[in-house]
Design a protein around this motif. Structure first.
Motif, short mmCIF file in Angstrom:
data_model
loop_
_atom_site.label_atom_id
_atom_site.label_comp_id
_atom_site.label_asym_id
_atom_site.label_seq_id
_atom_site.Cartn_x
_atom_site.Cartn_y
_atom_site.Cartn_z
N ALA A 144 -16.22 62.21 -48.80
CA ALA A 144 -16.98 60.96 -48.67
C ALA A 144 -16.25 60.00 -47.74
O ALA A 144 -16.87 59.32 -46.91
CB ALA A 144 -17.18 60.34 -50.06
N ALA A 145 -14.94 59.95 -47.86
CA ALA A 145 -14.16 59.07 -46.97
C ALA A 145 -14.27 59.54 -45.52
O ALA A 145 -14.39 58.73 -44.59
CB ALA A 145 -12.71 59.06 -47.42
N VAL A 188 -7.47 62.89 -44.52
CA VAL A 188 -7.58 61.72 -45.41
C VAL A 188 -6.46 61.78 -46.44
O VAL A 188 -6.25 62.82 -47.09
CB VAL A 188 -8.96 61.70 -46.09
N ASP A 189 -5.76 60.69 -46.56
CA ASP A 189 -4.68 60.58 -47.54
C ASP A 189 -5.22 60.92 -48.93
O ASP A 189 -6.14 60.25 -49.43
CB ASP A 189 -4.11 59.16 -47.50
N ALA A 190 -4.67 61.95 -49.53
CA ALA A 190 -5.18 62.40 -50.82
C ALA A 190 -4.81 61.46 -51.95
O ALA A 190 -5.25 61.63 -53.08
CB ALA A 190 -4.66 63.81 -51.12
N GLY A 191 -3.98 60.44 -51.64
CA GLY A 191 -3.62 59.46 -52.65
C GLY A 191 -4.43 58.19 -52.52
O GLY A 191 -4.95 57.65 -53.49
N THR A 192 -4.58 57.72 -51.28
CA THR A 192 -5.23 56.41 -51.07
C THR A 192 -6.66 56.51 -50.57
O THR A 192 -7.41 55.54 -50.64
CB THR A 192 -4.43 55.61 -50.03
N GLU A 194 -7.30 56.71 -47.45
CA GLU A 194 -7.30 56.22 -46.08
C GLU A 194 -7.29 57.40 -45.10
O GLU A 194 -6.73 58.46 -45.39
CB GLU A 194 -6.05 55.37 -45.81
N VAL A 195 -7.89 57.19 -43.93
CA VAL A 195 -7.80 58.21 -42.89
C VAL A 195 -6.40 58.16 -42.29
O VAL A 195 -5.99 57.14 -41.74
CB VAL A 195 -8.86 57.99 -41.80
N ALA A 196 -5.67 59.24 -42.43
CA ALA A 196 -4.29 59.25 -41.96
C ALA A 196 -4.15 59.79 -40.55
O ALA A 196 -3.22 59.46 -39.83
CB ALA A 196 -3.43 60.11 -42.91
#
Lengths: 644, 256
Positions: A144-145, A188-192, A194-196
């Motif tokens: 989704a992100a 995508v950061d699997a914690g936050t 955010e797109v890393a």
């Protein structure tokens, strides 16, 4: 200067280009010593270029022991071994770096064995990874992100996969990765959430502007198929079928052929129910092909295939004999390769636009260039699990520089926004000095593509100068010499003409690592991202402002390596270093071609640098011809001449 | 065939007239008759068709044309002959003969095959085609001049017209095999067409007869005949080809 983009997906690229927005996540390396090197800044990454030469044998033994230990611990995972295509008795292995069961992006080594004994090891290992690999985000949340960031859905039905992503300024991020329909791979950061990191799956040829008098007018033979009613640019005479699709200058058609169906609305996969490419095969009613883009594009696609098959024993794009696609008549001022899973059968595709009001970008060298991107992609990915990656490395630059109005020192933040970035973003510094960055992996990728262009020209045309001759120029058949590897510096980089010298001054393409083009960059602290600026340092001293960042300058810096190829074949005196190179001579050029091709398709690790690539090339020359051979000497001297 | 038919008619008519005269003469004398019939065989050397060739197109050649040339080996074949003669006078006579020549010959073929992907890059194929047959049926009429050389030996010289029915296998195309990358090709075989013509020519020669019996003897003969047939080839119509040749034969003769 770039022209206005015409297609949706290209628009994204050009926006990114115009905004000088480059994301990257790999290590910043100050320098790399032969053998094993430790980065000066950023995360700990250790590079290996160790061979079985007598003076390195103990390094190799130690490294082997370490690899065995890492393999035992599960930190390296052996991928399926491959028998060398050129040398009997040789086996190529790839070991992928794993952290607690999760692959490390770009981490791993490639190992060459002869009768079970290690001959060479190349690659990079990321160290000091201390990362919990339990994701807080589910794959669906990550997707989704990605969907939100990409503005479109996933490219395939495959769920996102976990990866340990090295970050540019240090540290690692556990990320979900997936390819989206905007032809980018999102991490995508699997914690936050955010797109890393975003990796562009499109490998562009250089944007081209404005001149040309059309195609050469030379007759081409096209291997086509007859339906009884018409003729199709569908070649069935070669071991692998080559197919030329007609984009008809229709953005939607081209986009659909490249990207495939929208999986959010369709339940099938690209391979299974995508756009029916057969409906878009270029056709002609009487087999006398009037469309220059189709005639040149299809004929050249076949000739490049022939070169790969006959000279390099490489069958098609991915060496499996699968169907090879190209798209011509694309409404774009560019030519490019788009990697798998895009393309009509999800193996990638090459696509060709045209000059404004002019010739289609389907000259032999351009077609070869783009197809080689596909070969590079598949050969490295199939061995290592990753394609040849962009590798952004850095060196420490000056403490200050001036743009003619102001003196800038470390700590300075941008006072202007727009194309340079956002107001307030700091220019990247370390230890009181500006960090100068460049994309080595991208430049090497481009260099190998140019080299294939020269090689295919020599395969098809007689040597000489001018059109339809084998030379070391790119694009000359349509009066568009974008680069030349015999005299790189004779072609200037794109000039920003609104600035007086020295900022807008003409600067030639580099012929040596010593005059490589490196970029200043800004640091977006809250996003842990870095963006290149069109401010470059040409030779470590000469500051210049360019009109854009030129796809990270990968085409600009490619001439370092392609010039080495030229010297290894033709020999001569290196212009800036004065070093003499004993070339093998054009009559023996196939030896150098084979050395370079083998280096990329058999030995190259996914993450590479210029110095690592030089080590791989020397090993390839050693493998094929031996240390004392003229071919090895030519390659060795040529690499040394360009500073490698 | 018309010429041959006319020739045969000519021989038949002559035989009827001569046989009538012979019957009358034989009734008058117990000496060997004035008729003589010879059956024999031998060898005939032939001239070969001149080299010929053609260009040809193929769906995989693009706008280029392939080409081939054929060089015929010629040679010699076995000939069978039946002749009938009539002595008009002690030194003069007339005769007619039918002969049949048939042989098989080889042809050397060279071809140039365009590359399917590249201009001006021809593959050269070479090979030998065999089993091309050549048949000649001739009807000859001749005037004979006898030269006695003893009681049992007699020479004769003869000359006259010859009617030919000539048939020849000619190369009309070539077949080839090749595979990717199409830089070389192999000759698979030659395509052939059967051509025929019925020219009229001449014959001349001599014979030596030795009569070991009162009515029978053996004859050694040498005959040279020549004409020009015109065959349609792959290049079009018509290619002149020499027919006939030098025939040497041995036969058995009966006088009656």
């Amino acid at each position: 200067m770039l022209l206005a983009p015409c297609s949706g997906f290209a628009q994204e690229v050009h926006k990114r280009e115009a905004a000088a927005a480059v994301l990257f996540s790999l290590a910043l390396l100050a320098a790399i010593a032969p053998g094993e090197a430790q980065a000066q800044a950023g995360p700990s990454v250790r590079e290996f270029a160790v061979t079985s030469e007598p003076d390195a044998i103990f390094d190799l033994v130690r490294l082997e022991a370490r690899i065995s230990e890492l393999e035992r611990d599960g930190a390296l995972r052996l991928l399926p071994s491959r028998v060398d295509r050129h040398l009997p008795g040789r086996v190529q292995q790839s070991l992928r770096q794993i952290h607690r069961g999760v692959p490390v992006y770009g981490g791993g080594v490639v190992r060459q064995l002869r009768d079970g004994v290690t001959l060479s090891v190349f690659g990079s290992l990321h160290e000091d990874i201390d990362l919990d690999v339990t994701p807080r985000l589910s794959p669906a949340e990550a997707l989704a992100a990605m969907r939100e960031a990409a503005g479109t859905g996933p490219a395939t039905g495959e769920p996102p996969t976990l990866v340990v992503l090295p970050m540019p300024l240090g540290g690692y991020v556990l990320a979900w990765r997936a390819m989206m329909r905007d032809i980018k791979e999102y991490f995508v950061d699997a914690g936050t959430g955010e797109v890393a990191y975003v990796r562009d799956a499109m490998r562009n040829n250089e944007a081209v502007v404005g001149v040309g008098r059309g195609v050469t007018g030379a007759l081409q033979k096209l291997s086509v198929s007859s339906t009884g009613e018409r003729f199709e640019a569908y070649d069935r005479l070669r071991p692998a079928e080559t197919v030329t699709l007609d984009g008809q200058s229709d953005v939607e058609v081209v986009g659909a052929l490249i990207i495939g169906p929208d999986l959010e609305f369709e339940t099938c996969t690209i391979a299974g129910c995508g756009v029916e490419w057969r409906q878009h095969v270029a056709t002609d009613p009487d087999n006398w092909w009037e469309d220059e883009a189709v005639a040149d594009g299809h004929a050249h696609l076949g000739l490049v295939y022939d070169y790969l098959y006959e000279r390099q024993a490489w069958n098609g794009m991915n060496n499996t004999g699968s169907r090879v696609f190209s798209i011509v008549n694309m409404d774009d001022l560019n030519a490019f390769w788009i990697s798998a899973p895009f393309g009509p059968e999800a193996r990638g595709v090459v696509a060709f636009g045209s000059l404004p009001f002019g010739a289609p970008l389907v000259t032999l060298d351009i077609v070869a260039h783009e197809l080689m991107h596909g070969v590079t992609f598949h050969s490295v990915r199939d061995r290592t699990g990753e394609p040849l990656l962009d590798s952004h490395t850095g060196v420490l630059g000056p403490e200050s520089f001036s743009d003619g109005l102001f003196e800038y020192r470390c700590g300075v933040r941008l006072s202007r926004g727009g194309s340079l970035g956002r107001v307030g973003d700091p220019i990247v510094c370390r230890n009181g000095r500006f960090v100068l960055l460049w994309n080595e992996g991208g430049a090497i990728n481009e260099a190998f593509s140019d080299i294939l262009g020269f090689s295919v020209e020599a395969f098809v045309h007689p040597p000489g100068a001018g059109k339809l001759r084998a030379d070391y120029l790119s694009g000359e058949d349509i009066d568009l010499i974008v680069r030349r590897s015999d005299e790189p510096a004779s072609i200037g980089l794109p000039v920003r003409d609104d600035l007086p010298p020295p900022f807008g001054k003409a600067v030639g393409y580099p012929d040596s690592i010593d005059n490589a083009v490196r970029f200043f960059a800004i640091e977006i602290e809250e996003e842990d991202r870095i963006l290149y600026l069109p401010l470059v340092m040409i030779d470590g001293r000469q500051f210049s402002v360019r009109s854009d960042i030129g796809y990270d300058g990968v085409h600009w810096n490619s001439t370092i390596l392609s010039h080495a190829f030229y010297l290894a074949v033709e020999g001569g005196t290196h212009a800036s270093s004065g070093r003499e190179v004993e070339g093998v001579g054009s009559g023996n050029r196939d030896r150098i071609e084979r050395i370079f091709f083998r280096a990329m398709t058999e030995l190259m690790p996914a993450r590479t640098t210029f110095s690592l690539t030089a080590a791989v090339l020397r090993q390839s020359a050693r493998d094929l011809h031996g240390d004392g051979s003229p071919a090895f000497r030519a390659v060795d001297q040529a690499l040394a001449a360009v500073g490698l | 065939m018309n010429v041959l038919r006319h020739g045969l008619r000519f021989v038949a008519a002559a035989s009827i007239i001569l046989s009538a005269g012979a019957s009358a003469a034989q009734a008058e004398s117990a000496q060997p008759g004035r008729w003589f019939l010879t059956v024999g065989g031998g060898l005939q050397s032939t001239s070969e068709p001149a080299s010929h060739g053609a260009t040809f197109e193929d769906p995989l050649f693009g706008s280029e044309a392939g080409e081939w040339t054929a060089d015929y080996g010629g040679g010699r074949g076995e000939a069978f002959e039946l002749s009938l003669g009539f002595r008009l006078a002690p030194r003069w006579g007339v005769g007619a003969s039918v002969s049949r020549l048939s042989f098989s010959e080889e042809v050397e073929v060279t071809g140039r095959i365009p590359h399917p992907f590249r201009f001006d890059r021809m593959s050269v194929v070479e090979g030998v085609g065999s089993g091309l047959s050549r048949d000649e049926t001739t009807v000859s009429a001749h005037l004979m001049w006898f030269i006695p050389a003893g009681r049992k030996v007699e020479f004769a010289l003869f000359a006259g017209p010859t009617f030919y029915e000539a048939e020849q296998d000619l190369v009309s195309g070539i077949g080839f095999d090749r595979s990717y990358p199409y830089d070389a090709a192999d000759l698979r075989g030659v395509e052939r067409s059967r051509q025929s013509d019925s020219p009229v020519g001449y014959n001349l020669g001599g014979e030596l007869a030795w009569y070991f019996g009162r009515r029978t003897g053996v004859v050694a003969a040498a005959r040279y005949s020549r004409s020009t047939a015109h065959f349609e080839t792959a290049e079009g119509c018509c290619k002149p080809v020499d027919v006939g040749g030098l025939q040497t034969s041995l036969g058995l003769r009966v006088r009656f």
